[in-house]
Design a protein around this motif. Structure first.
Motif, PDB file in Angstrom:
ATOM      1  N   GLN A 141       0.798  -1.219   0.000  1.00  0.00           N
ATOM      2  CA  GLN A 141       0.000   0.000   0.000  1.00  0.00           C
ATOM      3  C   GLN A 141       0.837   1.278   0.000  1.00  0.00           C
ATOM      4  N   ASP A 142       2.045   1.192   0.536  1.00  0.00           N
ATOM      5  CA  ASP A 142       2.859   2.390   0.728  1.00  0.00           C
ATOM      6  C   ASP A 142       4.090   2.335  -0.174  1.00  0.00           C
ATOM      7  N   PHE A 143       3.957   2.895  -1.360  1.00  0.00           N
ATOM      8  CA  PHE A 143       5.079   2.921  -2.292  1.00  0.00           C
ATOM      9  C   PHE A 143       5.035   4.214  -3.094  1.00  0.00           C
ATOM     10  N   GLN A 144       6.115   4.479  -3.794  1.00  0.00           N
ATOM     11  CA  GLN A 144       6.214   5.715  -4.567  1.00  0.00           C
ATOM     12  C   GLN A 144       6.752   5.409  -5.958  1.00  0.00           C
ATOM     13  N   LEU A 145       6.032   5.880  -6.968  1.00  0.00           N
ATOM     14  CA  LEU A 145       6.463   5.733  -8.349  1.00  0.00           C
ATOM     15  C   LEU A 145       6.989   7.092  -8.816  1.00  0.00           C
ATOM     16  N   LYS A 146       8.294   7.194  -8.896  1.00  0.00           N
ATOM     17  CA  LYS A 146       8.921   8.454  -9.305  1.00  0.00           C
ATOM     18  C   LYS A 146       9.056   8.491 -10.817  1.00  0.00           C
ATOM     19  N   ILE A 147       8.702   9.630 -11.404  1.00  0.00           N
ATOM     20  CA  ILE A 147       8.764   9.760 -12.851  1.00  0.00           C
ATOM     21  C   ILE A 147       9.521  11.039 -13.226  1.00  0.00           C
ATOM     22  N   ASN A 148      10.263  10.939 -14.306  1.00  0.00           N
ATOM     23  CA  ASN A 148      10.969  12.089 -14.863  1.00  0.00           C
ATOM     24  C   ASN A 148      11.019  11.906 -16.370  1.00  0.00           C
ATOM     25  N   HIS A 149      11.810  12.688 -17.060  1.00  0.00           N
ATOM     26  CA  HIS A 149      11.869  12.609 -18.521  1.00  0.00           C
ATOM     27  C   HIS A 149      13.268  12.968 -18.979  1.00  0.00           C
ATOM     28  N   ARG A 150      13.768  12.195 -19.943  1.00  0.00           N
ATOM     29  CA  ARG A 150      15.115  12.433 -20.462  1.00  0.00           C
ATOM     30  C   ARG A 150      15.251  13.868 -20.976  1.00  0.00           C
ATOM     31  N   GLN A 151      14.220  14.361 -21.675  1.00  0.00           N
ATOM     32  CA  GLN A 151      14.311  15.707 -22.238  1.00  0.00           C
ATOM     33  C   GLN A 151      14.202  16.793 -21.171  1.00  0.00           C
ATOM     34  N   ILE A 152      13.579  16.480 -20.052  1.00  0.00           N
ATOM     35  CA  ILE A 152      13.569  17.435 -18.937  1.00  0.00           C
ATOM     36  C   ILE A 152      14.971  17.572 -18.362  1.00  0.00           C
ATOM     37  N   LEU A 153      15.674  16.445 -18.237  1.00  0.00           N
ATOM     38  CA  LEU A 153      17.059  16.505 -17.764  1.00  0.00           C
ATOM     39  C   LEU A 153      17.930  17.294 -18.739  1.00  0.00           C
ATOM     40  N   ASN A 154      17.736  17.036 -20.043  1.00  0.00           N
ATOM     41  CA  ASN A 154      18.460  17.822 -21.050  1.00  0.00           C
ATOM     42  C   ASN A 154      18.097  19.304 -20.949  1.00  0.00           C
ATOM     43  N   GLY A 155      16.807  19.568 -20.698  1.00  0.00           N
ATOM     44  CA  GLY A 155      16.338  20.950 -20.595  1.00  0.00           C
ATOM     45  C   GLY A 155      16.919  21.668 -19.401  1.00  0.00           C
ATOM     46  N   ILE A 156      17.083  20.954 -18.286  1.00  0.00           N
ATOM     47  CA  ILE A 156      17.695  21.561 -17.098  1.00  0.00           C
ATOM     48  C   ILE A 156      19.128  21.983 -17.405  1.00  0.00           C
ATOM     49  N   ALA A 157      19.875  21.080 -18.058  1.00  0.00           N
ATOM     50  CA  ALA A 157      21.253  21.418 -18.432  1.00  0.00           C
ATOM     51  C   ALA A 157      21.272  22.604 -19.388  1.00  0.00           C
ATOM     52  N   GLU A 158      20.312  22.640 -20.298  1.00  0.00           N
ATOM     53  CA  GLU A 158      20.220  23.735 -21.262  1.00  0.00           C
ATOM     54  C   GLU A 158      19.871  25.047 -20.564  1.00  0.00           C
ATOM     55  N   ALA A 159      18.929  24.981 -19.620  1.00  0.00           N
ATOM     56  CA  ALA A 159      18.460  26.188 -18.941  1.00  0.00           C
ATOM     57  C   ALA A 159      19.524  26.822 -18.051  1.00  0.00           C
ATOM     58  N   ILE A 160      20.433  26.000 -17.506  1.00  0.00           N
ATOM     59  CA  ILE A 160      21.474  26.564 -16.635  1.00  0.00           C
ATOM     60  C   ILE A 160      22.764  26.853 -17.402  1.00  0.00           C
ATOM     61  N   GLY A 161      22.727  26.619 -18.720  1.00  0.00           N
ATOM     62  CA  GLY A 161      23.890  26.925 -19.552  1.00  0.00           C
ATOM     63  C   GLY A 161      25.018  25.942 -19.408  1.00  0.00           C
ATOM     64  N   ALA A 162      24.689  24.648 -19.244  1.00  0.00           N
ATOM     65  CA  ALA A 162      25.743  23.646 -19.050  1.00  0.00           C
ATOM     66  C   ALA A 162      25.459  22.393 -19.869  1.00  0.00           C
ATOM     67  N   THR A 163      25.034  22.564 -21.119  1.00  0.00           N
ATOM     68  CA  THR A 163      24.724  21.396 -21.947  1.00  0.00           C
ATOM     69  C   THR A 163      25.944  20.516 -22.179  1.00  0.00           C
ATOM     70  N   ASP A 164      27.119  21.101 -22.172  1.00  0.00           N
ATOM     71  CA  ASP A 164      28.336  20.320 -22.386  1.00  0.00           C
ATOM     72  C   ASP A 164      28.686  19.455 -21.184  1.00  0.00           C
ATOM     73  N   LYS A 165      28.020  19.701 -20.056  1.00  0.00           N
ATOM     74  CA  LYS A 165      28.277  18.937 -18.834  1.00  0.00           C
ATOM     75  C   LYS A 165      27.081  18.050 -18.460  1.00  0.00           C
ATOM     76  N   PHE A 166      26.248  17.727 -19.468  1.00  0.00           N
ATOM     77  CA  PHE A 166      25.017  16.978 -19.202  1.00  0.00           C
ATOM     78  C   PHE A 166      25.282  15.659 -18.461  1.00  0.00           C
ATOM     79  N   SER A 167      26.222  14.888 -18.956  1.00  0.00           N
ATOM     80  CA  SER A 167      26.511  13.582 -18.337  1.00  0.00           C
ATOM     81  C   SER A 167      26.980  13.748 -16.895  1.00  0.00           C
ATOM     82  N   ASP A 168      27.861  14.706 -16.657  1.00  0.00           N
ATOM     83  CA  ASP A 168      28.363  14.942 -15.303  1.00  0.00           C
ATOM     84  C   ASP A 168      27.225  15.362 -14.370  1.00  0.00           C
TER      85      ASP A 168
END
Length: 246
Positions: free
Chosen positions: A14-41
């Motif tokens: 009864q007590d569990f958590q399904l966490k969801i995210n998106h590959r393009q959201i992660l890419n977008g975060i790197a893009e938004a902070i100006g660090a696309t070249d450091k995406f993997s890191d």
């Protein structure tokens, strides 16, 4: 999402958590902070957040060459709390100048929209245990869209299921251009969690109650219909797999 909820519900979890995210959201975060070249890191770093804490994660990113300005822009994302709608609104603002992030955000909004449609069905679960986790990063070498991970709360076990959207993962196995969404359960971890929560029904631990043995081919065949009858009557019954001649 629906299959995971159904399976865990039938197991009594009864007590569990399904966490969801998106590959393009992660890419977008790197893009938004100006660090696309450091995406993997950045992805490797935030994946350690639960283990080493935010200060050590940010220190590691600094040591790997992520600028101080980018790190400060990233910090609020790593500490983001609130409702699902509040998180979506945060991303909407963050991705004003990130087409990649906007694409990922639209995909997840579609997922949540479809789930809302399902909620209109009679007897639909009131809680799908789903949460948008911007620090979830897994399978980035093959997942291209939504990614997710499932944890049972209150037990000393890691994630018991995970998966995601892939556009051409099957190409590595000789079947190109086949997209889909896949997930798997970690059977050992799921077993450990059920054992810790004492969710195994008593009958699941009952060993063989009746063992039938055929001592020649004729009696072996004779046993088979009774094997079915006994099982239907609730007896854990087995037929010895080979004919044992006297």
């Amino acid at each position: 999402v629906l299959m995971i909820n159904e399976v865990l519900g039938k197991l009594g979890v009864q007590d569990f958590q399904l966490k969801i995210n998106h590959r393009q959201i992660l890419n977008g975060i790197a893009e938004a902070i100006g660090a696309t070249d450091k995406f993997s890191d950045i992805c490797v770093g935030i994946d350690k957040l639960d283990k080493i804490g935010i200060d050590k994660v940010l220190l590691e990113l600094s040591e790997k060459g992520v600028s101080a300005e980018a790190i400060e822009k990233l910090r609020p994302t790593l500490t983001l709390n609130g409702t699902l709608q509040e998180k979506l609104a945060y991303l909407q603002e963050m991705f004003l100048a990130s087409p990649t992030g906007q694409k990922g955000l639209r995909d997840l909004q579609e997922v949540f929209k479809l789930l809302a449609v399902f909620e209109k069905a009679p007897d639909f679960p009131t809680d799908l245990h789903i949460d948008l986790d911007l620090t979830l990063a897994r399978g980035l070498s093959y997942y291209t869209g939504a990614i997710f991970e499932v944890k049972i709360l209150g037990v000393q076990v890691g994630s018991i299921s995970g998966g995601g959207r892939y556009d051409d993962l099957t190409g590595a196995f000789g079947v190109p251009d086949l997209s889909g969404v896949g997930f798997s359960f970690g059977v050992d971890r799921l077993y450990d969690a059920l054992e810790e929560l004492q969710l195994f029904p008593a009958e699941a631990t009952v060993a063989t109650q009746i063992l039938m043995i055929g001592f020649d081919e004729e009696t072996y065949q004779y046993c088979m219909p009774y094997l079915y009858t006994l099982r239907q009557a609730g007896f854990a019954t087995e037929l010895y797999p080979t004919v044992e001649k006297q």
